[in-house]
Write an enzyme that holds these catalytic residues in place. Structure first.
Site, PDB file in Angstrom:
ATOM      1  N   PHE A   1     -16.829  11.927   2.669  1.00  0.00           N
ATOM      2  CA  PHE A   1     -15.966  11.444   1.588  1.00  0.00           C
ATOM      3  C   PHE A   1     -16.328  10.003   1.249  1.00  0.00           C
ATOM      4  CE2 PHE A   1     -12.215   9.130   0.110  1.00  0.00           C
ATOM      5  CZ  PHE A   1     -11.904   9.872  -1.017  1.00  0.00           C
TER       6      PHE A   1
ATOM      7  N   ASP B   1       0.872  -1.159   0.000  1.00  0.00           N
ATOM      8  CA  ASP B   1       0.000   0.000   0.000  1.00  0.00           C
ATOM      9  C   ASP B   1       0.920   1.224   0.000  1.00  0.00           C
ATOM     10  OD1 ASP B   1      -2.327   1.522   0.238  1.00  0.00           O
ATOM     11  OD2 ASP B   1      -2.155   1.604   2.408  1.00  0.00           O
ATOM     12  N   LYS B   2       0.443   2.389  -0.450  1.00  0.00           N
ATOM     13  CA  LYS B   2       1.337   3.555  -0.513  1.00  0.00           C
ATOM     14  C   LYS B   2       1.273   4.386   0.769  1.00  0.00           C
ATOM     15  CE  LYS B   2       0.527   7.410  -2.863  1.00  0.00           C
ATOM     16  NZ  LYS B   2       0.841   8.518  -1.949  1.00  0.00           N
TER      17      LYS B   2
ATOM     18  N   ASN C   1      -7.773  -0.467   4.262  1.00  0.00           N
ATOM     19  CA  ASN C   1      -8.591  -1.005   3.178  1.00  0.00           C
ATOM     20  C   ASN C   1      -7.977  -2.282   2.621  1.00  0.00           C
ATOM     21  OD1 ASN C   1     -10.533   1.112   3.101  1.00  0.00           O
ATOM     22  ND2 ASN C   1      -8.979   2.421   2.189  1.00  0.00           N
TER      23      ASN C   1
ATOM     24  N   ASP D   1      -4.519   6.288  -4.361  1.00  0.00           N
ATOM     25  CA  ASP D   1      -4.133   7.629  -4.792  1.00  0.00           C
ATOM     26  C   ASP D   1      -4.140   7.762  -6.319  1.00  0.00           C
ATOM     27  OD1 ASP D   1      -3.315  10.231  -4.581  1.00  0.00           O
ATOM     28  OD2 ASP D   1      -1.644   9.818  -3.244  1.00  0.00           O
TER      29      ASP D   1
ATOM     30  N   GLY E   1      -3.797  -2.021   7.001  1.00  0.00           N
ATOM     31  CA  GLY E   1      -5.012  -2.654   7.524  1.00  0.00           C
ATOM     32  C   GLY E   1      -6.288  -1.897   7.217  1.00  0.00           C
TER      33      GLY E   1
ATOM     34  N   ARG F   1       0.469  15.022  -3.916  1.00  0.00           N
ATOM     35  CA  ARG F   1      -0.929  14.604  -3.887  1.00  0.00           C
ATOM     36  C   ARG F   1      -1.766  15.856  -4.118  1.00  0.00           C
ATOM     37  NH1 ARG F   1      -4.155  10.934   0.563  1.00  0.00           N
ATOM     38  NH2 ARG F   1      -6.146  10.968  -0.503  1.00  0.00           N
TER      39      ARG F   1
END
Length: 1219
Positions: free
Chosen positions: A624, A494-495, A882, A746, A880, A680
């Protein structure tokens, strides 16, 4: 009938199973009873171990509809059998309710209300149908017979087949007491019951394990043969093993029970149809109950959908993130502007409106007189927490070649034992032995060949690895997976929070004025911008809340809000109670930010007057959504008549919802520039709402009515820094030929930039973006291929630069084929389209896919499966949040979160750093090599002892009781448990350990050692026989000639018994075999490149030296007491020297051959394979080999791949170059 009754339950789901019906057959049962008596209970044990045999032996086939027992088999690769008994739920005492009608409705997601219409429908069946419902329970879930689908189906709640409109129209009023009682009968108690089995139950279950039954058989046999000491030793070992196992299993049950039992029973208030509020226990909740969420919060005992009010929830139990989440009420389609009344409710789709079981409600917000209410949609094991607990209680079996080969290995030993069994019987008959002795001796050879200590020996390496992992902060709930981690050759990361820091820093903003971007600004907190719509959006468009006076929420929102220097104030409970509506959350600038001109100089500014100058109230919030990739709020500036809508989210999404004329022409170029640098980027938008939208109307307006026709305001640029250790860890993995893949939610170009920064994609490597579009307007699905460097220049030249096409390197080995110079990147939408329409491209993309952006949680799981389908051993490292599904599905899932959600992950790292990944792989490789060493050693131990006994049986002799005891306890157990202690090698190497026992090098190693051991034992045995004949009267230890000098002579009574053991052949075989055990232990105890060298394992070295010295001492310098205990004969000194020569030569040959196999075996194997041109076993290696010579792969820039419209089954594609 077979074909007709082949039904499937849970179709298309992970736990899909075939179901077959059976009825009890009395004559078959009688036959089984006779068989059990005749076999002394063994048949009963066999049927206990094999559910399929048990059902088929005692039952006859029947229609599933009318059966008494169901036989279930999973449809996955494991094909595991289960059986369950059919039970009946009686409704005879419940008037006006029929089983058939009720189950049909409830199992299809329609919770039944006792309206007159329902009563009439039920009464249609009440006369003709029995008031009983048939069901069975499997893995804590009840399956009821459903006449509508002519199959069993599990009882669903309101989570399927219920529209959002009916949630308000049919279910918001609550249940009558009568209906509640019926539902409780159906759904049972609302609890996630993890019963801790009693010690007695666990003991029985453990003792009935085939391994312990075999041990019991061995102990009985040895006791009959008067091997009391050895039998006692095995009994003690078994008891220790059972106690240890029981303690471990019970401890896990207790831990899980304690985790689940916390707040499992609380008192809750529910609304009834007549608006009466009833207080009940949470265990009595059923789907359809309307639960009142208390003001002071609670731990949710079920899954429920909010229909009134707002809640602040901590979902760390489920997601692993301790960030509070705002939950709003489910949109009511009846007052929706667009009237989307047919939208179906789904806990996943509407998770921002759903309160999940086990999560903590921290705060509630409400209207005066209107309580915060939620409709219960799922209870018990059907809830999100229940499903998590089920995945722990009933884990999917681990499929690993090592374990399959282990069974094959045991089968080979059984075959060898069978040969020995037949040989012993024939030899004993020829020597006219008694029947009892023949039976005992022939069965004894089986217990010698299949060693009772094998399972304990096999788990030793894993247990030690687990302890070492614990020391470095990695906790494991599935120890068998440690071995599998030794094979990992691809790791998904994951990032955010994994490769990069959790927090984001605000780098700057870039506003838009007159449809043009202004210059970037790094300071948002200034007087010039304080009243701008841009800052107002930053101040209001978030999900922040105050918990105990501290501002909490999403880290991104926190950074954004802190950057503008505003203040957030929330209404207290008292303030809310004084008003007719929810008091809004108010934001205002701090005193220092306001221009001085706003206040008169001679008037002193009071604190309470400050908000009157400039403050904004947040009237409605649309949280969101990862599916929508945006959030929005409706706000009102104090004094303004019209409300404002503010929106923020992914730039591409926000721009699509804005008026085209407000979006700058160079929007895509500016966005790309930022994302390429790894920033981002978040876009902001705004619009004034119509004056007719009142406060009350806004509370019921749909999201889509607000989020459209917006004015584009600009970009917020956030910087997500790499964690310090990330580049070094990824470099270590690349050096070890372990592929790394990024899976993130992302933006794609941001992800590609981070991948370049951290070294996942090297500077010279090309990145090809696969942009897949689904079928539309009669056109087939297609993939557009873009090279990242050519995205902005694709129109400049139609000619393809030859240098832009990645070069395919010639590799020395198949392992290096994965190291290529091009990478694929795609987003979640493209990934889904490719999975559906381009099946044959999936393996090719998996081979070089490196960046997967905008991936939803279920897509992450699908990616892991797709990688596993091309034979990668996949690791997954995530925080953990998603990643739960992917962490569970991967061969080695490592969660960097310590929350309960990570319980489903096989491994959890205490340190939130990816440095745990190389540590886990190193320990996995060490444990795997230890397993191979132990397997090889135990194989040699069995064969050496088997051959020793076979040789001695030929002269009607055997090893003595204490000789067996000394070999099995003093040598074997000590060696096995110390040789497993080698720690992992300090660094990862490119070489990987073999995945199974059935490999050329391993087999050659074992077979060569067997030949050497058998050869030297035979040499000693036949030489001592010849030596005796040549020198029958030599002086032995200065005593008179032994009565048993010539074992071929027969004596009577006790003299005969002593001669059976105490003879020169026995003594020779005992000493040679004892040294052989130690020799092969040293030969097999390998170190580098996966384990620390043998000499660093001090316990092993000391143990081997002590045993060598002791055996050498009693061989060269006999001690009468030891000789008497071990039943060894005092042989002539000259023969002792001969034995020493045999032992030393044996040791030299064994170690030399093993070293040669290690050094030259691989070269010979590689040469043999190259001569045969063998196809690689792993699909990804075979594919890499094929693609090396494919001129059409990788796709060239500016080309399109279209799916063939005619044939969809095989997903065939054609490549069309677009000029």
């Amino acid at each position: 009938m077979d074909k007709e009754e082949r039904k499937i339950i849970n179709k298309g789901q992970e736990d899909e199973m075939e179901i077959h019906g059976y009825n009890l057959c009395r004559w078959k049962l009688a036959m089984v009873c006779v068989g059990v008596i005749c076999t002394g209970g063994f048949l009963l044990l066999l049927l206990y171990w094999m559910p399929e045999w048990r059902v088929k032996a005692t039952c006859v086939r029947a229609a599933v509809k009318d059966c008494e027992v169901v036989l279930l088999r999973t449809t996955d690769e494991f094909r595991i059998w289960f059986c369950a008994k059919i039970h009946f739920l009686s409704l005879e005492n419940q008037p006006n309710l029929n089983a058939k009608s009720l189950v049909n409705k409830v199992s299809n997601g329609h919770a039944v209300h006792l309206t007159e219409e329902n009563r009439c429908e039920m009464n249609k069946y009440s006369q003709s149908q029995s008031q009983q419902m048939r069901y069975f329970t499997h893995h804590s879930i009840r399956y009821f017979w459903n006449d509508a689908i002519h199959n069993f189906d599990f009882l669903k709640g309101l989570d399927e087949g219920v529209s959002c409109a009916s949630m308000y129209e049919k279910h918001s009023a609550g249940l009558t007491k009568g209906m509640h009682a019926y539902r409780k009968l159906l759904y049972g108690v609302n609890e996630i019951a993890v019963k801790v089995p009693s010690v007695f139950k666990l003991l029985i279950k453990e003792v009935l394990n085939p391994f312990y039954i075999f041990q019991l058989f061995s102990v009985i046999l040895w006791s009959i043969d008067e091997y009391y000491y050895y039998a006692l030793a095995i009994v003690v070992m078994s008891i220790v093993s059972i106690i240890s196992s029981l303690y471990s299993i019970r401890k896990q049950y207790v831990m899980l029970h304690d985790m689940v039992a916390t707040h499992s029973t609380v008192r809750v208030s529910v609304c009834r149809v007549n608006e009466e509020i009833e207080e009940i226990f949470s265990t009595d909740l059923v789907p359809g109950d309307v639960m009142i969420i208390p003001l002071n919060g609670t731990v949710m005992p079920c899954d429920a959908v909010l229909i009134n009010g707002t809640c602040i929830v901590n979902e760390s139990m489920l997601t692993g993130e301790s960030v509070p989440v705002t939950k709003t009420n489910l949109p009511n389609p009846s007052v929706d502007v667009k009237g989307m009344g047919e939208e179906q409710y789904s806990p996943e789709t509407h998770k921002r409106h759903t309160l999940f079981c086990g999560t903590t409600v921290i705060q509630t917000r409400f209207y005066t007189g209107e309580l915060v209410k939620a409709i219960v949609v799922r209870t018990g094991f059907s809830t999100s927490k229940g499903q998590l607990v089920r995945s722990i209680l009933y884990p999917k079996p681990t499929d690993f070649k090592l374990y399959r080969d282990a069974y094959l290995f045991l089968l080979c030993l059984v075959v060898v034992a069978g040969i020995g069994f037949i040989y012993t019987i024939v030899n004993s008959i020829l020597n006219e032995k008694e029947v009892q002795e023949i039976i005992i001796k022939s069965l004894d050879i089986i217990t010698i060949t299949v060693p009772p200590a094998l399972p304990a020996a096999m788990t030793a390496g894993i247990v030690y690895a687990q302890r070492r992992l614990k020391k470095v902060g990695i906790f494991c709930i599935s120890p068998q997976r440690i071995n599998i981690c030794g094979q990992l050759n691809l790791v998904c990361f994951d990032k955010t929070g994994t490769l990069t820091e959790d927090g984001l820093d605000l780098w700057g903003i870039q506003r838009v004025e007159n449809t043009r971007f202004l210059l970037p600004e790094d300071n948002v907190c200034n007087e010039m911008l304080v009243k701008s719509q841009f800052v107002a959006c930053m101040a209001t468009c978030h999900s922040l809340t105050k918990i105990e006076g501290v501002l909490s929420g999403d880290p991104l929102d926190l950074k954004m809000f802190e950057a503008i220097g505003w203040v957030l104030e929330e209404a207290t409970e008292e303030e809310t109670a004084l008003h007719n509506r929810i008091m809004p959350t108010v934001v205002r600038p701090s005193k220092q930010l306001l221009p001085e001109s706003t206040t008169s100089g001679d008037q002193e500014m009071e604190l309470f007057e400050l908000p009157a100058i400039y403050e904004i109230g947040i009237v409605r919030q649309f949280p969101f959504s990862s599916a929508l990739q945006r959030m929005s709020v409706v706000a009102r500036t104090l004094g303004d008549k019209r409300m404002d809508a503010y929106m923020k989210g992914a730039p591409e999404v926000i721009a699509s919802l804005c008026k085209p004329e407000t979006v700058p022409v160079d929007f895509e170029k500016v966005l790309e520039d930022y994302t390429k640098q790894g920033f981002r980027v978040i876009a902001l938008a705004h619009r004034k709402l119509e004056s007719k939208l009142t406060w009350h109307k806004v509370q019921h307006v749909s999201r889509d009515a607000i989020e459209n026709n917006m004015d584009f305001m600009g970009l917020i640029i956030m910087q997500n820094k790499l964690k310090q250790e990330t580049p070094a860890v990824l470099e270590d993995l690349h050096k070890a030929n372990i592929r790394t893949v990024m899976v993130t939610g992302d933006n794609m170009l941001t992800a590609v930039s981070v991948a370049r920064d951290c070294g996942m994609i090297l500077p010279q490597d090309k990145v090809i973006i696969a942009e897949a579009l689904p079928p539309k307007d009669g056109k087939v699905a297609k993939i557009n291929w873009h090279y990242t460097d050519s995205l902005t220049q694709c129109s400049e030249s139609s000619a393809i630069d030859s240098e832009a096409i990645p070069i395919k390197l010639a590799h020395d080995s198949l392992e290096d084929l994965q190291v290529t110079r091009y990478h694929f990147a795609m987003n979640g939408k493209s990934f889904s389209v490719i999975l559906e329409h381009f099946q044959d491209l999936v393996p090719k993309l998996m081979l070089h896919g490196t960046v997967f952006a905008r991936m939803a949680p279920d897509q992450k799981t699908q990616l892991v499966e797709a990688l596993q389908n091309v034979d990668y051993f996949v690791g997954m490292c995530g925080d953990g949040a998603n990643d739960c599904g992917a962490l569970k599905r991967a061969h080695g899932g490592i969660s960097l979160s310590e929350f309960e959600a990570s319980v489903a992950s096989p491994f959890t790292s205490k340190t939130p750093s990816i440095s745990c990944v190389p540590n886990l792989i190193r320990e996995g490789r060490a444990a795997l090599m230890t397993s191979f060493c132990v397997f090889k050693f135990m194989a040699l131990y069995s064969i050496i002892q088997y051959f020793s006994v076979t040789l001695l049986y030929s002269i009607l002799s055997n090893l003595g009781d204490f000789q067996f005891l000394f070999i099995d306890l003093a040598i074997i157990l000590v060696v096995v448990f110390t040789m497993s202690l080698n720690p992992a090698w300090k660094e990862l190497v490119a070489q990987r350990p073999p995945s199974g026992l059935i490999s050329g090098a391993l087999l050659f190693s074992v077979l060569s050692q067997i030949v050497i051991s058998v050869g030297f034992q035979s040499l000693g045995f036949f030489w001592v026989k010849q030596y005796k004949e040549c020198d029958p009267y030599s002086d032995v230890c200065n005593t008179t000639r032994s009565a048993c000098w010539n074992s071929s002579h027969l004596y009577n009574g006790t003299e005969l018994d002593s001669c059976k053991i105490q003879n020169y052949e026995n003594t020779t075989v005992f000493f040679i075999s004892s040294f052989q055990y130690l020799t092969v232990a040293v030969a097999f105890s390998k170190g580098k490149p996966f384990r620390q060298p043998c000499y660093k394992n001090y316990f092993f070295v000391i143990s081997v030296i002590i045993l060598y010295v002791f055996i050498l001492f009693i061989m060269l310098h006999p001690v009468a007491s030891v000789d008497q205990l071990l039943e060894i004969m005092c042989v002539p000194y000259q023969w002792r020297i001969y034995m020493l020569i045999i032992v030393l030569t044996n040791a030299f040959v064994s170690i030399t051959v093993e070293e040669s196999v290690d050094r030259w075996g691989k070269c010979c194997l590689s040469w043999a394979l190259s001569c045969r041109k063998k196809t690689p076993k792993a699909k990804y290696m075979y594919l890499a080999q094929e693609l090396q010579f494919d001129p059409e792969w990788p796709p060239k820039p500016q080309t399109t791949t279209e799916a063939k419209a005619i044939v969809k089954e095989n997903g065939s594609c054609q490549i069309i170059t677009i000029a």
